[in-house]
Design a protein around this motif. Structure first.
Motif, PDB file in Angstrom:
ATOM      1  N   UNK A   1      23.041   2.420  -2.748  1.00 14.60           N
ATOM      2  CA  UNK A   1      24.533   2.529  -3.077  1.00 14.60           C
ATOM      3  C   UNK A   1      25.292   1.391  -2.420  1.00 14.60           C
ATOM      4  N   UNK A   2      25.240   1.057  -1.179  1.00 12.67           N
ATOM      5  CA  UNK A   2      25.925   0.383  -0.342  1.00 12.67           C
ATOM      6  C   UNK A   2      25.043  -0.802  -0.136  1.00 12.67           C
ATOM      7  N   UNK A   3      25.487  -1.933  -0.309  1.00 10.64           N
ATOM      8  CA  UNK A   3      24.910  -3.013   0.037  1.00 10.64           C
ATOM      9  C   UNK A   3      25.565  -4.247   0.551  1.00 10.64           C
ATOM     10  N   UNK A   4      25.131  -5.187   1.570  1.00  7.64           N
ATOM     11  CA  UNK A   4      25.938  -6.311   1.866  1.00  7.64           C
ATOM     12  C   UNK A   4      25.284  -7.654   1.380  1.00  7.64           C
ATOM     13  N   UNK A   5      26.082  -8.129   0.471  1.00  6.91           N
ATOM     14  CA  UNK A   5      25.625  -9.394  -0.285  1.00  6.91           C
ATOM     15  C   UNK A   5      25.953 -10.527  -0.008  1.00  6.91           C
ATOM     16  N   UNK A   6      25.318 -11.733   0.002  1.00  7.02           N
ATOM     17  CA  UNK A   6      25.926 -13.088   0.498  1.00  7.02           C
ATOM     18  C   UNK A   6      26.737 -13.548  -0.895  1.00  7.02           C
ATOM     19  N   UNK A   7      27.771 -14.120  -0.368  1.00  6.13           N
ATOM     20  CA  UNK A   7      28.566 -15.028  -1.298  1.00  6.13           C
ATOM     21  C   UNK A   7      29.209 -16.120  -0.861  1.00  6.13           C
TER      22      UNK A   7
END
Ligand SMILES: Nc1nc2c(c(=O)[nH]1)N[C@H]1C(S)=C(S)[C@@H](COP(=O)(O)OP(=O)(O)OC[C@H]3O[C@@H](n4cnc5c(=O)[nH]c(N)nc54)[C@H](O)[C@@H]3O)O[C@H]1N2
Ligand SMILES: Nc1nc2c(c(=O)[nH]1)N[C@H]1C(S)=C(S)[C@@H](COP(=O)(O)OP(=O)(O)OC[C@H]3O[C@@H](n4cnc5c(=O)[nH]c(N)nc54)[C@H](O)[C@@H]3O)O[C@H]1N2
Ligand code: SF4
Ligand SMILES: [Mo]
Length: 675
Positions: free
Chosen positions: A10-16
Motif C-alpha cells: 500500500x505504501x511505497x517510496x518510489x524514485x522520480x
C-alpha cells in the motif's frame, strides 16, 4: 493509455525526478499510497541537489488532488471566458478536436492551426515528440518559443557554440563569484549552500541586480543597475581590462576571433559613462573590475533576469566575453555558467519524431495577441495550447485576452489544472503530471539526465501528452505504422544515437553528459563553434542586433511612464505553475524615494498603468528595490490582483536585440494612489 500503477504494497517510496522549469533537476523520493502521491522528498541520486527540494514541489500533492485539478474532458457551454463547461468523454473530445483541426486545414490551410506550447513541464517526452509529429504533418504554423532564454542562448551559441558551463558545485573552488541577473535564492536554490561554503573558504561575492535580494545582502559588493543596463557595465569592464593592460592577449590570440573589434566597441564606455547610464557609481564599477581582474578562479553565474530587456542579447554577449578577455578559463571554478541545456546534443529528436519540420510560417509567441487579432494570411482558426499558460505568462496581456475572446477562434487547452487560459477554452483536455506519466528530463544548471517512471495513478481521466497527440494523429489519418508512440518507445528513440547515455539510464535511471558532470572550461570543455574558437563579435549576431552587436539601446522610459516595472520569479510558483494554490493578493514593491513624492504608504492600493493596461494592487514601500524601479512577481494569476490583470498587462510585446525574445522588464509605468 496511462499505465495504471498496481502494487502489492500500500505504501511505497518510489524514485522520480523533477522536470519543472528549474535549473536544478532534483532527484526525488515519492511516497505513494494506494496509487496516490502522499509526500514528495528529495533523494541523493543527483549529487548536486543533495536530498532536499523546494517548497513548491513539496506542495505538489495539493496540485494533484486539490481544487482546480482538471479531471475530465469538457466543452464550453455559454459565453467565452465565463467558465461554463460540460463534461464529455475522451472519445467525443478527440473526435471534436480532430474535426476542428481537419476543418481548419481544409478551409484555410494548415497554417491556420497554431500549436502553442512552451516547456511548461520541461520534460523531454511531453514536448516535441508526438505533438510535433502531428502539427508538422498538418502543416500547422510553427511557433518561435521566445519567451525565455533566447537572447542568452543566442549569445552563448554565437560566442562559444554553447560550451558546457562551470558546474555549479565547482563554485566552492572559486575565489570570486559574480551572480549576475539571476536570483538563485528563489530560482535555483541548491546554489546557495555552495555559495555559502565558497564564502566561508574566503571567496568574494558580487551580486548585480536592481533589487537588494537576500543574496545581495550577503555580498561583498552589490551593484544595483537600472534594468537593461548590464551591457554598458560589461563593456566598461572590458574597456578597462584592455586599456590598463590587464587583458589576456596571449589567450585571446590563441583562442578567440574579434578581440580588436570588441575592444573598439567597448572603447566609448568609460566607467563614468557606464555609471551615468546604469546608475551604479563609477567607483563601484571600478571596484568590480579590479576584483575580477585580480582574483582567480573567478566565475560568473549569468541568468535570465538579465536578458528580459531590449539589450538582453548584447548584454549576455558582453558578459560572456569577460572571462575570455580577462583570461579566467582553464582552472576549476573559473569561467562562466549560463544555461547547460545544450549538453544533450546526442538525443535523437528526428528518430523520435519520424518527421521533417515543414517550412510553414513561424509566429513569435511574444506576439500571440497581435497574431490572433491581426493575422490574415491565413488567420489563426484553431489554437492548441499545452505545456503553457499564455493568458498569465505572455506580454501584452490585454491583447492576448482580446485574441482569446474571438468568437471565430476554436481554442483547445490541454492542461493539468483550470488555468486562466483554460477559462477561455472551447475544449479542455485533462493532462497527467510527471508523477502520473513516464518522463525524461534534464537540468539546465545540473548536468544530469533523468528517466523517471510513472509513480501514481492518473487523477480522474487525465492522459499524457504523447498518448493524446498520437491518438489525434491516428484519428486524422496521419499516423504511420511502427513509429514510436508510447513513452517507452519515444524514450528509446531519443536515446538511440547515444549508446553511452542509454546504458547509463538503463543501469541507473540517470546519466551525465559526455563532458562529465564537472568539466573545466578549456581543459575538458571547449567551444563548440565550427572552428573551435571563441567568436567575440559573431557576424550573424552583429547583423541581427538593431544597432549591431554591443550597440546600446536607451531606456524606454518617458515623462508619462518614468518607472521601470520588473517581474522576476517568486518562490511560490514556477512561472505560473502552482499559482492557483495561493489565494492572497500580490503587492507592488517600491522604493521610499518614489513612494514619498506620490504620497504612498505600505498598504495603500495603487493603480499601476501605461498605454497597454492597468493593474491595481496594494503597495509595499521598501528600500530593497532601487529607486526608479518597481516590482511585481512573475507568474501571477488573474485572482492575485484587485484588477484581474498582472504585470504582463503592462509588459510590451517588443523584442530583445537578438532572437525576438520577450522584454518583460522593459515595462515602463506610472503609479498613483488608486481612486
Ligand atoms: N521559484 C521559481 N524558480 C524558477 C522560476 C520561477 O518562476 N519560480 N522560473 C524558472 C524559469 S522559467 C527561469 S527562466 C529561471 C529564471 O531565473 P532567474 O534568472 O533568476 O530570473 P528572474 O527571476 O527573472 O530574475 C533574476 C533577477 O534578475 C533581476 N533583474 C531584473 N532585470 C535585471 C537587469 O536588467 N539586470 C540585472 N543585472 N538584473 C536584473 C531581478 O531583480 C531578479 O532578482 O528560473 C527558473 N526557476
Ligand atoms: N511578467 C513576466 N512574465 C513572464 C516571465 C517574467 O520574468 N516576467 N518569465 C517568462 C518565462 S522565463 C517563462 S519560461 C514563461 C513560462 O510560461 P509558461 O510556458 O506559460 O509556463 P507555466 O506558467 O509554468 O505554465 C505551464 C503550464 O503547463 C502545464 N503543464 C505542465 N506539464 C504538462 C504536461 O505534461 N502536459 C500538459 N498538457 N500540460 C502541462 C502546467 O499545468 C502549467 O499550467 O513565463 C514567462 N512570463
Ligand atoms: S523546482 Fe527545482 S528545486 Fe524544486 S524540486 Fe524541482 S528541480 Fe528541485
Ligand atoms: Mo523561463
Amino acid at each position: 493509455m496511462a499505465q495504471p500503477l498496481r502494487s502489492p504494497a500500500a505504501l511505497q517510496i518510489l524514485p522520480s525526478a523533477c522536470p519543472m522549469d528549474c535549473p536544478d533537476a532534483c532527484s526525488l523520493d515519492v511516497q505513494v499510497e494506494d496509487g496516490r502521491v502522499v509526500k514528495v522528498d528529495g533523494s541523493r541520486v543527483n549529487p548536486y541537489t543533495q536530498g532536499y527540494i523546494c517548497s513548491k514541489v513539496r506542495r505538489f500533492p495539493d496540485l494533484l488532488y486539490g481544487e482546480g485539478r482538471l479531471l475530465y474532458p469538457a466543452v464550453r457551454r455559454g459565453a467565452k471566458g465565463e467558465g461554463g463547461f460540460a463534461r464529455i468523454s475522451w472519445n467525443e473530445a478527440l473526435d471534436l478536436a480532430a474535426a476542428k483541426l481537419r476543418a481548419a486545414r481544409e478551409r484555410l490551410g494548415g497554417e491556420s492551426i497554431l500549436p502553442f506550447s512552451d516547456g511548461g513541464s520541461n520534460g523531454l517526452l511531453t514536448q516535441d515528440t508526438t505533438d510535433a509529429r502531428l502539427f508538422y504533418r498538418l502543416g500547422a504554423s510553427r511557433l518561435a518559443r521566445t519567451v525565455c532564454s533566447v537572447p542568452t542562448s543566442m549569445a552563448a551559441a554565437g560566442l562559444y557554440g554553447k560550451m558546457a558551463g562551470v558546474a555549479l558545485p565547482d563554485y566552492i573552488h572559486s575565489r570570486l563569484i559574480g551572480v549576475w541577473g539571476v536570483n538563485p535564492s528563489t530560482t535555483g536554490i541548491h546554489l546557495i549552500p555552495v555559495l555559502q561554503e565558497a564564502q566561508r573558504r574566503g571567496a568574494k561575492l558580487v551580486v548585480i541586480d536592481p533589487r537588494r535580494t537576500q543574496l545581495a545582502r550577503k555580498a561583498d559588493l552589490h551593484l544595483a543597475p537600472r534594468p537593461g543596463t548590464d551591457l554598458p557595465i560589461a563593456l566598461a569592464v572590458i574597456r578597462w581590462l584592455f586599456e590598463t593592460g590587464r587583458a589576456d592577449l596571449a589567450f585571446l590570440a590563441q583562442h578567440a576571433h574579434g578581440a580588436d573589434e570588441l575592444r573598439a566597441r567597448a572603447l566609448p564606455w568609460t566607467f563614468e559613462r557606464a555609471a551615468a547610464v546604469s546608475g551604479v557609481p563609477a567607483e563601484d564599477l571600478e571596484r568590480f573590475a579590479r576584483l575580477y581582474a585580480e582574483t582567480s578562479p573567478a566565475v560568473l553565474r549569468i541568468g535570465w533576469g538579465f536578458e528580459r530587456n531590449r539589450n538582453g542579447g548584447s548584454a549576455a554577449a558582453a558578459a560572456l566575453a569577460l572571462p575570455a578577455v580577462a583570461g579566467k578559463f582553464g582552472v576549476r571554478g573559473g569561467g562562466y555558467t549560463m544555461s547547460n541545456s545544450g549538453l544533450w546534443g546526442a538525443l535523437d529528436r528526428p528518430a523520435a519524431l519520424c518527421e521533417q519540420e515543414p517550412a510553414t510560417r513561424i509566429l513569435n509567441m511574444n506576439r500571440l495577441g497581435r497574431d490572433l487579432l491581426e493575422r490574415q494570411d491565413p488567420p489563426v482558426a484553431v489554437l492548441f495550447v499545452y505545456n503553457c499558460n499564455p493568458a498569465a505568462t505572455l506580454p501584452n496581456q490585454e491583447m492576448v485576452l482580446r485574441g482569446l475572446r474571438r468568437e471565430d477562434l476554436f481554442t483547445i487547452v490541454f492542461e493539468q489544472v483550470w488555468t486562466d487560459t483554460a477559462r477561455w477554452a472551447d475544449l479542455v483536455l485533462p493532462a497527467t503530471t510527471f508523477f502520473e506519466h513516464e518522463e525524461m528530463s534534464r537540468g539546465y544548471g545540473s548536468m544530469i539526465l533523468h528517466r523517471s517512471p510513472a509513480v501514481a495513478e492518473a487523477a480522474g481521466e487525465a492522459r499524457p501528452n504523447y498518448e493524446v497527440f498520437a491518438d489525434l494523429c491516428r484519428r486524422l489519418g496521419l499516423a504511420r505504422p511502427g513509429e514510436p508512440e508510447t513513452a517507452a518507445a519515444l524514450g528509446d528513440a531519443l536515446l538511440a544515437g547515444a549508446p553511452r547515455l542509454r546504458a547509463a539510464i538503463e543501469r541507473d535511471g540517470f546519466a551525465y553528459p559526455d563532458s562529465g558532470w564537472a568539466p573545466i572550461q578549456f581543459v575538458d570543455a571547449f567551444p563548440l563553434t565550427p572552428d573551435g574558437k571563441i567568436h567575440l563579435v559573431p557576424e550573424a549576431l552583429d547583423r541581427e542586433a538593431p544597432l549591431g552587436l554591443y550597440g546600446f539601446q536607451d531606456d524606454p522610459a518617458t515623462r508619462a511612464y518614468p518607472l521601470a516595472l520588473i517581474s522576476p520569479a517568486t518562490n511560490r510558483t514556477i512561472s505560473s505553475t502552482l499559482g492557483h494554490l495561493y489565494k492572497g493578493i500580490a503587492t507592488l514593491e517600491m522604493h521610499p524615494q518614489d513612494a514619498g513624492p506620490r504620497g504612498l504608504r505600505t498598504g495603500d492600493t495603487v493603480r499601476v498603468w501605461n498605454d497597454l493596461g492597468e493593474v491595481r494592487v496594494p503597495v509595499r514601500v521598501s528600500p530593497d528595490v532601487r529607486p526608479g524601479v518597481v516590482f511585481l512577481p512573475k507568474g501571477l494569476w488573474s485572482r492575485h490582483t484587485l484588477s484581474g490583470t498582472t504585470a504582463n498587462a503592462l509588459a510590451p510585446d517588443t523584442f530583445t536585440d537578438l532572437g525576438g525574445g520577450a522584454c518583460f522588464n522593459d515595462a515602463r509605468v506610472q503609479v498613483e494612489l488608486s481612486p
